[in-house]
Enzyme design. Structure first.
Site, PDB file in Angstrom:
ATOM      1  N   GLU A 154       0.902  -1.181  -0.097  1.00 53.99           N
ATOM      2  CA  GLU A 154      -0.232   0.074   0.137  1.00 53.99           C
ATOM      3  C   GLU A 154       0.985   1.177  -0.017  1.00 53.99           C
ATOM      4  O   GLU A 154       1.558   1.582   1.084  1.00 53.99           O
ATOM      5  CB  GLU A 154      -0.842   0.089   1.203  1.00 53.99           C
ATOM      6  CG  GLU A 154      -1.543   1.137   1.402  1.00 53.99           C
ATOM      7  CD  GLU A 154      -2.752   1.104   2.596  1.00 53.99           C
ATOM      8  OE1 GLU A 154      -2.427   0.432   3.618  1.00 53.99           O
ATOM      9  OE2 GLU A 154      -3.780   1.957   2.412  1.00 53.99           O
ATOM     10  N   GLU A 160       2.624   9.568   6.196  1.00 54.79           N
ATOM     11  CA  GLU A 160       2.863   8.483   6.839  1.00 54.79           C
ATOM     12  C   GLU A 160       4.141   7.913   6.417  1.00 54.79           C
ATOM     13  O   GLU A 160       4.397   6.643   6.845  1.00 54.79           O
ATOM     14  CB  GLU A 160       1.709   7.453   6.680  1.00 54.79           C
ATOM     15  CG  GLU A 160       0.339   8.277   7.165  1.00 54.79           C
ATOM     16  CD  GLU A 160      -0.915   7.348   7.242  1.00 54.79           C
ATOM     17  OE1 GLU A 160      -0.738   6.202   7.273  1.00 54.79           O
ATOM     18  OE2 GLU A 160      -2.046   7.846   7.050  1.00 54.79           O
ATOM     19  N   ASP A 187      -5.390   3.033  -1.924  1.00 54.97           N
ATOM     20  CA  ASP A 187      -6.608   3.609  -1.055  1.00 54.97           C
ATOM     21  C   ASP A 187      -6.596   5.146  -1.256  1.00 54.97           C
ATOM     22  O   ASP A 187      -5.880   5.930  -1.569  1.00 54.97           O
ATOM     23  CB  ASP A 187      -5.342   3.546   0.565  1.00 54.97           C
ATOM     24  CG  ASP A 187      -6.319   4.138   1.527  1.00 54.97           C
ATOM     25  OD1 ASP A 187      -6.959   5.096   1.226  1.00 54.97           O
ATOM     26  OD2 ASP A 187      -6.109   3.628   2.826  1.00 54.97           O
ATOM     27  N   HIS A 190      -5.481   8.169   0.696  1.00 54.32           N
ATOM     28  CA  HIS A 190      -4.132   8.476   0.378  1.00 54.32           C
ATOM     29  C   HIS A 190      -3.889   8.996  -1.028  1.00 54.32           C
ATOM     30  O   HIS A 190      -3.308  10.103  -1.325  1.00 54.32           O
ATOM     31  CB  HIS A 190      -3.169   7.224   0.519  1.00 54.32           C
ATOM     32  CG  HIS A 190      -3.032   6.735   1.833  1.00 54.32           C
ATOM     33  ND1 HIS A 190      -2.736   7.486   2.943  1.00 54.32           N
ATOM     34  CD2 HIS A 190      -3.331   5.465   2.248  1.00 54.32           C
ATOM     35  CE1 HIS A 190      -2.921   6.282   4.119  1.00 54.32           C
ATOM     36  NE2 HIS A 190      -3.209   5.352   3.641  1.00 54.32           N
ATOM     37  N   HIS A 213      -9.056   0.566  -0.741  1.00 54.44           N
ATOM     38  CA  HIS A 213      -9.793   1.110   0.377  1.00 54.44           C
ATOM     39  C   HIS A 213     -10.617   2.211  -0.011  1.00 54.44           C
ATOM     40  O   HIS A 213     -10.206   3.084  -0.523  1.00 54.44           O
ATOM     41  CB  HIS A 213      -8.501   1.620   1.223  1.00 54.44           C
ATOM     42  CG  HIS A 213      -7.956   0.324   2.101  1.00 54.44           C
ATOM     43  ND1 HIS A 213      -6.926   0.529   2.785  1.00 54.44           N
ATOM     44  CD2 HIS A 213      -8.556  -1.036   2.447  1.00 54.44           C
ATOM     45  CE1 HIS A 213      -6.794  -0.807   3.387  1.00 54.44           C
ATOM     46  NE2 HIS A 213      -7.639  -1.493   3.345  1.00 54.44           N
ATOM     47  N   ARG A 219     -11.674  10.822   4.984  1.00 53.69           N
ATOM     48  CA  ARG A 219     -11.535   9.134   5.474  1.00 53.69           C
ATOM     49  C   ARG A 219     -12.632   8.953   6.144  1.00 53.69           C
ATOM     50  O   ARG A 219     -12.612   8.099   6.890  1.00 53.69           O
ATOM     51  CB  ARG A 219     -10.177   9.278   6.608  1.00 53.69           C
ATOM     52  CG  ARG A 219      -9.565   7.868   6.177  1.00 53.69           C
ATOM     53  CD  ARG A 219      -8.186   8.049   6.887  1.00 53.69           C
ATOM     54  NE  ARG A 219      -7.468   6.766   6.097  1.00 53.69           N
ATOM     55  CZ  ARG A 219      -6.308   6.270   6.389  1.00 53.69           C
ATOM     56  NH1 ARG A 219      -5.626   6.978   7.442  1.00 53.69           N
ATOM     57  NH2 ARG A 219      -5.724   5.264   5.809  1.00 53.69           N
ATOM     58  N   GLU A 248     -12.429   1.347   4.733  1.00 54.76           N
ATOM     59  CA  GLU A 248     -11.153   1.569   5.576  1.00 54.76           C
ATOM     60  C   GLU A 248     -11.730   3.236   5.917  1.00 54.76           C
ATOM     61  O   GLU A 248     -11.154   3.968   5.307  1.00 54.76           O
ATOM     62  CB  GLU A 248      -9.812   1.581   5.507  1.00 54.76           C
ATOM     63  CG  GLU A 248      -8.842   1.565   6.414  1.00 54.76           C
ATOM     64  CD  GLU A 248      -7.575   1.332   6.029  1.00 54.76           C
ATOM     65  OE1 GLU A 248      -6.886   0.605   6.496  1.00 54.76           O
ATOM     66  OE2 GLU A 248      -6.742   2.501   5.315  1.00 54.76           O
TER      67      GLU A 248
HETATM   68  C1  LER Z   1      -2.628   3.332   6.879  1.00 50.84           C
HETATM   69  O1  LER Z   1      -2.855   4.800   6.727  1.00 50.84           O
HETATM   70  C2  LER Z   1      -3.684   2.738   5.927  1.00 50.84           C
HETATM   71  O2  LER Z   1      -4.049   3.173   4.990  1.00 50.84           O
HETATM   72  C3  LER Z   1      -3.945   1.205   6.215  1.00 50.84           C
HETATM   73  O3  LER Z   1      -4.447   0.665   5.402  1.00 50.84           O
HETATM   74  C4  LER Z   1      -2.241   0.796   6.403  1.00 50.84           C
HETATM   75  O4  LER Z   1      -2.198  -0.140   7.377  1.00 50.84           O
HETATM   76 MN    MN Z   2      -5.387   2.030   3.759  1.00 49.71          MN
END
Ligand code: LER
Ligand code: MN
Length: 272
Positions: A154, A160, A187, A190, A213, A219, A248
């Site tokens: 990822e 991060e 994701d 991100h 994600h 988020r 997530e």
């Molecule tokens: C962390 O920001 C994340 O997106 C998780 O999926 C990673 O452990």
């Molecule tokens: Mn993630």
């Protein structure tokens, strides 16, 4: 066909983090199945934290599968990273991830390398650190092959990690590996920090993306931020992505609402 999944965290130290359910696997399975999710994604402190027989019974009863297992507890609980300058710590990190692959594999669930990738700095520069990451992904990706699941890597946003922040850089990293059994996690949270255009990034990463994600810009659950999901869903469908769109997201305003809002958005994106 793109399938839906919802996260459940069993890691107390991660409280406040972007996981939907927090009250154990039985309650998460009940809610996920009532809402029509296909799967759960498990964020566990260790492989032994979950009774696999009990989990299999619950999955069967609720018609669910496990979409993926997170490995971030290795960092959150034990301070481990696959790119630690200390070789002994790196080995511990690999052992932890391997144990999570061995837990998820028989369930058909790939392990995710997110925060366990670490960051570069100190005695190690970016190139050297990426070398360590590549070696770990190579070994662990090959280890996952026996279960016929990929290893999922990822890219994270700049706050991060300073290693890989975009899908394109992730593709470049994977192209440098001898194994083809490592795939990327797109994701959307991100990505909306780092990408110029999310749909274009997904198109350019076609064939390399193995997990998504599915979350809004802030988020929160899809629809509770300002992400434009239409072009993103179109890019995933048109590039033939057939993995999970897994929520997530922060449990805001509460877990039940985040979960029900996301399945509504998921159906609008992928079931019309
Ligand atoms: C962390 O920001 C994340 O997106 C998780 O999926 C990673 O452990
Ligand atoms: Mn993630």
């Amino acid at each position: 066909m793109i399938r839906s999944a919802v996260t459940v965290s069993l890691v107390e130290e991660a409280r406040g983090g972007p996981f939907v359910f927090w009250d154990g696997i039985p309650a998460a399975c009940r809610s996920a199945s009532e809402l029509g999710y296909d799967a759960i994604e498990i964020f566990a402190p260790s492989p032994t934290a979950v009774d696999v027989d009990e989990l299999n019974t619950l999955l069967e009863r609720h018609g669910l599968t496990v979409a993926a297992v997170g490995t971030g507890a290795g960092m959150v609980k034990h301070g481990l990273s696959l790119t630690d300058p200390d070789a002994a710590k790196r080995q511990q990190a690999r052992d932890f991830v391997r144990s999570m692959i061995d837990f998820g594999g028989p369930l058909g669930a790939p392990a995710i390398i997110g925060s366990m990738q670490g960051r570069w700095g100190g005695d190690l520069d970016r190139t050297a650190t990426l070398g360590l990451l590549g070696e770990a992904l190579q070994e662990l990706g090959e280890h996952a092959l026996q279960f016929q699941v990929p290893l999922i890597y990822e890219p994270l946003n700049r706050y991060e990690t300073n290693l890989i922040n975009t899908v394109a850089d992730g593709v470049e990293l994977l192209r440098g590996l001898a194994t083809e059994n490592v795939k990327l996690l797109a994701d959307l949270f991100h990505m909306q920090i780092e990408e110029v255009d999310l749909a274009e990034a997904i198109r350019a990463g076609a064939g390399f993306i193995g997990h998504v994600h599915f979350v809004d810009s802030n988020r929160r659950a899809a629809g509770f931020g300002h992400m434009d999901f239409g072009p993103i869903a179109a890019a995933l469908i048109e590039t033939g992505y057939d993995g999970f769109a897994s929520v997530e997201a922060f449990p805001l305003p509460d877990s039940a609402t985040a979960a029900s809002q996301t399945i509504k958005a998921f159906n609008e994106c992928f079931r019309n």
